[in-house]
Every structure is written in C-alpha cells, then in structure tokens.
Design a protein around this motif. Sequence first.
Motif, short mmCIF file in Angstrom:
data_model
loop_
_atom_site.label_atom_id
_atom_site.label_comp_id
_atom_site.label_asym_id
_atom_site.label_seq_id
_atom_site.Cartn_x
_atom_site.Cartn_y
_atom_site.Cartn_z
N MET A 1 0.85 -1.18 0.00
CA MET A 1 0.00 0.00 0.00
C MET A 1 0.90 1.24 0.00
SD MET A 1 -3.34 0.75 0.06
CE MET A 1 -3.99 -0.84 0.46
N LYS A 2 0.57 2.17 -0.86
CA LYS A 2 1.33 3.40 -0.99
C LYS A 2 0.49 4.58 -0.49
CE LYS A 2 3.47 6.39 -4.42
NZ LYS A 2 3.93 6.57 -5.79
N GLN A 3 1.17 5.53 0.12
CA GLN A 3 0.54 6.80 0.50
C GLN A 3 1.35 7.94 -0.06
OE1 GLN A 3 -1.23 7.64 4.37
NE2 GLN A 3 -0.26 5.76 5.11
N ALA A 4 0.65 8.98 -0.47
CA ALA A 4 1.33 10.20 -0.94
C ALA A 4 0.48 11.39 -0.54
CB ALA A 4 1.52 10.15 -2.45
N ILE A 5 1.14 12.49 -0.27
CA ILE A 5 0.44 13.71 0.12
C ILE A 5 1.13 14.90 -0.54
CG2 ILE A 5 1.76 14.09 2.25
CD1 ILE A 5 -0.99 14.94 3.53
N THR A 6 0.32 15.88 -0.93
CA THR A 6 0.87 17.11 -1.49
C THR A 6 -0.10 18.24 -1.20
OG1 THR A 6 1.97 18.06 -3.42
CG2 THR A 6 -0.13 16.99 -3.82
N HIS A 7 0.36 19.44 -1.40
CA HIS A 7 -0.46 20.65 -1.28
C HIS A 7 -0.45 21.35 -2.63
CE1 HIS A 7 -0.37 20.88 3.28
NE2 HIS A 7 0.43 19.86 3.00
N ILE A 8 -1.62 21.78 -3.08
CA ILE A 8 -1.68 22.58 -4.31
C ILE A 8 -2.27 23.94 -3.97
CG2 ILE A 8 -1.82 20.58 -5.84
CD1 ILE A 8 -4.82 21.22 -6.19
N SER A 9 -1.85 24.94 -4.71
CA SER A 9 -2.42 26.29 -4.57
C SER A 9 -3.35 26.53 -5.75
CB SER A 9 -1.31 27.34 -4.59
OG SER A 9 -0.56 27.25 -3.43
N VAL A 10 -4.50 27.10 -5.44
CA VAL A 10 -5.47 27.43 -6.46
C VAL A 10 -5.72 28.93 -6.39
CG1 VAL A 10 -7.82 27.05 -7.31
CG2 VAL A 10 -6.54 25.16 -6.25
N ASP A 11 -5.37 29.63 -7.45
CA ASP A 11 -5.63 31.07 -7.53
C ASP A 11 -7.02 31.27 -8.11
OD1 ASP A 11 -3.14 31.90 -6.51
OD2 ASP A 11 -2.22 31.64 -8.47
N THR A 12 -7.91 31.84 -7.31
CA THR A 12 -9.28 32.04 -7.77
C THR A 12 -9.40 33.42 -8.41
OG1 THR A 12 -10.15 33.06 -5.74
CG2 THR A 12 -10.07 30.63 -5.82
N ARG A 13 -10.50 33.60 -9.11
CA ARG A 13 -10.78 34.90 -9.74
C ARG A 13 -11.78 35.69 -8.92
NH1 ARG A 13 -11.13 30.99 -13.92
NH2 ARG A 13 -13.35 30.95 -13.56
N GLY A 14 -12.00 35.26 -7.70
CA GLY A 14 -13.06 35.82 -6.88
C GLY A 14 -14.20 34.83 -6.86
#
Length: 139
Positions: A1-14
């Motif tokens: 079993m593999k686990q992975a984690i990451t964070h992404i940034s989402v730039d919104t337009r409002g």
Amino acid sequence: MKQAITHISVDTRGRGLMEITSQLQGWIDEQGVQTGLLTVFCQHTSASLLIQENADPSVQRDIGAYFERIAPEDPLRYEHDTEGSDDMPAHLRTALTQVHLAIPVERGALTLGTWQGVYVFEHRIRPQRRNVVLHLLGE
C-alpha cells in the motif's frame, strides 16, 4: 500500500467555481497508483469543494445565483464582518457545502461521472490563493 500527500495552490478569480480536476488527475498520474482513494481537503473557512457538472456553464451560474439568494451580502444581517461585508456570507456558504471530498481511483483515474468535475468554490468577492491538500492511498 502506498501513501502520498501534497499541497496545491489554487488562484481564484473571486467568487465562483474553479475546476481543479486536471490538477488532481495529473498528480495521481505522477504517483502511479492504479486503485485507491484520493482525499481532497480545502484549508479554508470561506472556500469549499464541490463535485459538479462541468459540461454546461449555466449550471455554475445557477449555483452562484442560488448561493447569492440563501447567503446574501447584507451588512444588516450579520454581526461578523471582520474582513468585510462578504466575510460572513462566505462562512455560511462554506458551512452549507463541504471542505473535504473522498474520490475513488480506479485504473489510475478518478472515478468521476461523465459530466462531473471537481471544483474549488470561492465564496469571497476578491481573488484569493487557496490551499488544497491531496492525500492518496492505494496501490
């Protein structure tokens, strides 16, 4: 079993929906997991996550209009306005939606329906940078 984690940034337009489906699938592709579960978590109290239709833009407009009606920006309605008149309506909209999604992964792909996409639902008027945590468990 593999686990992975990451964070992404989402730039919104409002205020509105920002589709992130391709970002999620791209990261899953990099992990090489064929069967598993992707957890998506939005680290904010004034933005949320939705799985919604991604084929007809009128769906997104109608969702936005609906939330305008049920959690309007009205300074006479709310006590909390620390960050402006859209602050409390944004918290209410988040409370009515969700900040966490669990999506199965099968054959290396998100098991979304034909017309489904994953969205960050921005509830503030001004553009924001939103942090979303992805956790993948599988093999």
